[in-house]
Design an enzyme around this catalytic site. Structure first.
Site, short mmCIF file in Angstrom:
data_model
loop_
_atom_site.label_atom_id
_atom_site.label_comp_id
_atom_site.label_asym_id
_atom_site.label_seq_id
_atom_site.Cartn_x
_atom_site.Cartn_y
_atom_site.Cartn_z
N GLY A 154 0.62 -1.24 0.10
CA GLY A 154 -0.12 -0.05 -0.07
C GLY A 154 0.72 1.14 0.05
N CYS A 155 0.27 2.48 -0.33
CA CYS A 155 0.94 3.78 -0.44
C CYS A 155 1.46 4.26 0.73
CB CYS A 155 0.01 4.64 -1.22
SG CYS A 155 -1.53 4.81 -0.50
N PHE A 156 0.62 4.35 1.63
CA PHE A 156 0.99 4.63 3.21
C PHE A 156 2.14 3.66 3.78
CE2 PHE A 156 -2.56 7.60 4.35
CZ PHE A 156 -2.02 8.78 4.80
#
Length: 345
Positions: A154-156
């Site tokens: 995921g990005c975070f």
């Protein structure tokens, strides 16, 4: 291959770039991550786009949805899948990748890179005959090279892990971790909602999923992979920003390291990773937006170590990292197709 895809192949290889050719299929090509995937693949020296799947846009030109690609390609969205490909990218929503694979059995000879969260955690990493490797190159570089299927982070999760992995690698996470991070509106995906509407998002800032963001599960899993005794809280406050793309995370934790020791630790950890760069100087989002880079700043404040981590949520946080994983899986130059330019002004 259809005539339109043959034309696409000519465009991709017009530069005469030598080396291995990888045939790519993209599912979910009409969304933000699918669009970023197309922008990268159209300029990748070793890629041929076999098809871009979208049932809602079947028959339409790609540039009808991604208007910035007008003049770059005549490729059209396809309603059907093709199986004479090397790798399939699943640019679909969370929960939809598993549903897609249940409805569309993909032969085992086709490698898969999934951008959803469906297979990221160890307990969810197997699907029938397929096993998924967690695709964070700075953590699982060698395993990715041998992998047949990748669960893209995921990005975070990517931004936070890159800020913390060097400490975990030396078992130096020995207290609670505190994180505040802000993401751009594209992090919410393309489907409109009350919190993505321009009149709400513009000139606004808000907290969401405080202490409960789903990416914390990935972060905890990776930190424990490097530091098996890690059992401290990771206190994460995510913010919705009033900008389009990028993530900036400020992370702090107790540390006995000096400034020089922390900088050396981080630089040595990322020495062989071409997209993650460490500095003691101030950093800002314009340095990394539209690139596959992550910049990290480390700075000591009393007994606290401050780590600032920044990346583009759609590139290093999604599609760029997915292509980086593909490059590793197929023995290509890790940076192929990803030498992208930031916009400083």
């Amino acid at each position: 291959m259809t005539a339109q895809n043959s034309k696409q192949s000519d465009q991709v290889f017009s530069s005469g770039s030598p080396g291995k050719s990888v045939s790519v299929g993209i599912v979910g090509g009409a969304g933000y991550t699918g669009g970023e995937m197309l922008r990268i693949m159209l300029n990748h020296p070793n890629v041929e786009i076999a098809f871009v799947h979208s049932t809602s846009n079947a028959g339409n030109h790609v540039y009808d949805v991604h208007s910035d690609l007008f003049g770059d390609t005549d490729l059209k969205f396809a309603a059907e899948l093709a199986y004479n490909i090397d790798v399939l990218f699943l640019c679909v929503g969370h929960g939809d990748a598993r549903k897609f694979l249940e409805a569309n059995p993909i032969p085992d000879h086709i490698r898969i890179v999934d951008l959803s969260q469906d297979f990221r955690l160890t307990q969810n990493s197997k699907f029938k005959s397929k096993s998924f490797v967690y695709g964070l190159p700075e953590l699982n570089h060698e395993a990715i090279k041998q992998a047949h299927n990748i669960a893209n982070p995921g990005c975070f999760a990517t931004c936070l892990q890159l800020g913390l992995l060097p400490l975990a690698s030396k078992s130096l996470l020995n207290s609670e971790v505190h994180i505040t991070a802000t993401t751009g509106s594209t992090g919410a995906g393309q489907s409109p909602s009350a919190t993505t509407h321009f009149t709400w998002r513009n000139d606004n800032l808000s907290v969401y999923k405080a202490f409960e963001h789903q990416h914390l599960n990935e972060v905890g899993q990776s930190l424990s992979q490097l530091q098996s005794n890690f059992n401290h809280a990771v206190n994460f406050i995510p913010y919705r920003g009033d900008f389009t793309r990028g993530i900036i995370a400020s992370i702090y934790t107790d540390s006995d390291l000096t400034d020089a020791e922390a900088l050396k630790l981080y630089q040595e950890y990322y020495h062989d990773h071409p997209f993650t760069h460490v500095t003691s100087h101030d950093i800002d989002l314009k340095q990394i937006v539209n690139t596959n880079k992550c910049f990290i700043q480390v700075k000591k404040h009393g007994n606290k170590l401050l780590i600032v981590s920044i990346l583009d949520n759609l590139l290093k946080g999604a599609s760029g990292q997915a292509v980086q994983n593909m490059n590793l899986m197929f023995g290509l130059d890790e940076k192929a197709g990803l030498r992208l330019k930031a916009t400083g002004f």
